[in-house]
Design a protein around this motif. Structure first.
Motif, PDB file in Angstrom:
ATOM      1  N   CYS A  36       0.844  -1.205   0.000  1.00 41.70           N
ATOM      2  CA  CYS A  36       0.000   0.000   0.000  1.00 41.70           C
ATOM      3  C   CYS A  36       0.877   1.252   0.000  1.00 41.70           C
ATOM      4  O   CYS A  36       0.553   2.266  -0.640  1.00 41.70           O
ATOM      5  CB  CYS A  36      -0.914   0.011   1.217  1.00 41.70           C
ATOM      6  N   CYS A  48      -6.552   0.878   2.000  1.00 41.46           N
ATOM      7  CA  CYS A  48      -5.771  -0.206   1.382  1.00 41.46           C
ATOM      8  C   CYS A  48      -5.321  -1.213   2.436  1.00 41.46           C
ATOM      9  O   CYS A  48      -5.401  -2.422   2.231  1.00 41.46           O
ATOM     10  CB  CYS A  48      -4.564   0.404   0.663  1.00 41.46           C
ATOM     11  N   THR A  72      -5.928  -4.979   0.405  1.00 45.08           N
ATOM     12  CA  THR A  72      -5.949  -4.891  -1.056  1.00 45.08           C
ATOM     13  C   THR A  72      -4.916  -5.789  -1.727  1.00 45.08           C
ATOM     14  O   THR A  72      -5.186  -6.392  -2.771  1.00 45.08           O
ATOM     15  CB  THR A  72      -5.709  -3.430  -1.498  1.00 45.08           C
TER      16      THR A  72
END
Length: 258
Positions: A152, A202, A207
């Motif tokens: 991220c 994120c 993610t």
């Protein structure tokens, strides 16, 4: 010379010899520290394999799910490498690492200033591959969560700074503190401009969890046995027991001139 004086000199010589041997042993241990540290995580694997088997299935959150979404700018086969440095550098250093691994921190502590210098000067390109060896050995999700957070940070253009912060704040190997997203977001506050709504989302959504797992699978299938695994222009530099930051710098400089 009296027998008493002779005995006194002999004893002094013996003490001096013993002290020299002590110093030699200490120097040998010092030289071997960084190279020897590379096997810590491997030895940990052997030591805890029974524990890992016993705990199999207990940590339901230890396996990621979802697509392998690579972070921005990821390169290499399957987009599994996070690059640092110029693409045109004549030398490439490939680092397989686990943010929970104490041997990885030992490598970082010793080599970081040299790696920063070489990368910033355009002489060295570094490819970081993130794995979760310790999660598999000791349970927990700290390696995965930290790997996702680092990815991220890569999305935000802050990978190297956050990468360094993670190692500077690495918990004990058996402490799964990095498994807490809130802790990772707190550490992001140490990197200017990283703690944003996009970064937090994120991290919290995981993610890049699938991407970290894919990288971990690539590590396992590669035949490598422990972290960190460090390859300079394709050669595992941990096979060279005399490797030091100064020697690494010299090798890179030689390649740059050639």
């Amino acid at each position: 010379m009296s027998e008493k004086n002779h005995e006194r000199k002999r004893t002094a010589r013996e003490r001096l010899a013993a002290e020299r041997e002590k110093q030699k042993a200490a120097e040998k241990r010092r030289r071997a520290l960084i190279v020897g540290a590379s096997v810590v995580c491997v030895l940990g694997l052997a030591a805890v394999i029974g524990l890992a088997a016993a705990n199999a299935g207990k940590d339901k959150g230890s396996k990621a799910s979802g697509p392998a979404t690579a972070p921005s700018g990821a390169q290499g086969k399957d987009g599994l490498a996070i690059p640092v440095g110029k693409d045109g550098a004549k030398s490439t250093l490939i680092v397989w690492e686990d943010f929970r691994c104490p041997a990885c921190k030992a490598f970082e502590t010793a080599y970081r200033p040299t790696l920063h210098e070489l990368a910033d000067s355009g002489r060295l390109r570094i490819e970081y591959h993130l794995v979760r060896l310790i999660d598999g050995n000791l349970g927990g999700t700290g390696s995965l969560r930290a790997g996702n957070a680092a990815a991220c940070a890569q999305d935000a253009g802050k990978f190297r700074d956050f990468h360094d912060v993670l190692y500077d704040n690495q918990p004990e190997e058996t402490n799964d503190a990095f498994g807490d997203n809130a802790k990772l977001i707190e550490l992001a506050g140490k990197v200017g401009g990283l703690d944003t709504a996009a970064f937090r989302a994120c991290v919290d959504k995981g993610t890049h969890d699938g991407w970290v797992d894919k990288s971990n699978a690539a590590f396992k299938s590669s035949g490598f046995t422990g972290t960190p695994t460090v390859l300079l222009n394709g050669k595992n530099i941990y096979q060279d027991q005399s490797m030091t930051p100064a020697k690494l710098k010299q090798l890179v400089q030689q390649a740059d001139k050639g």
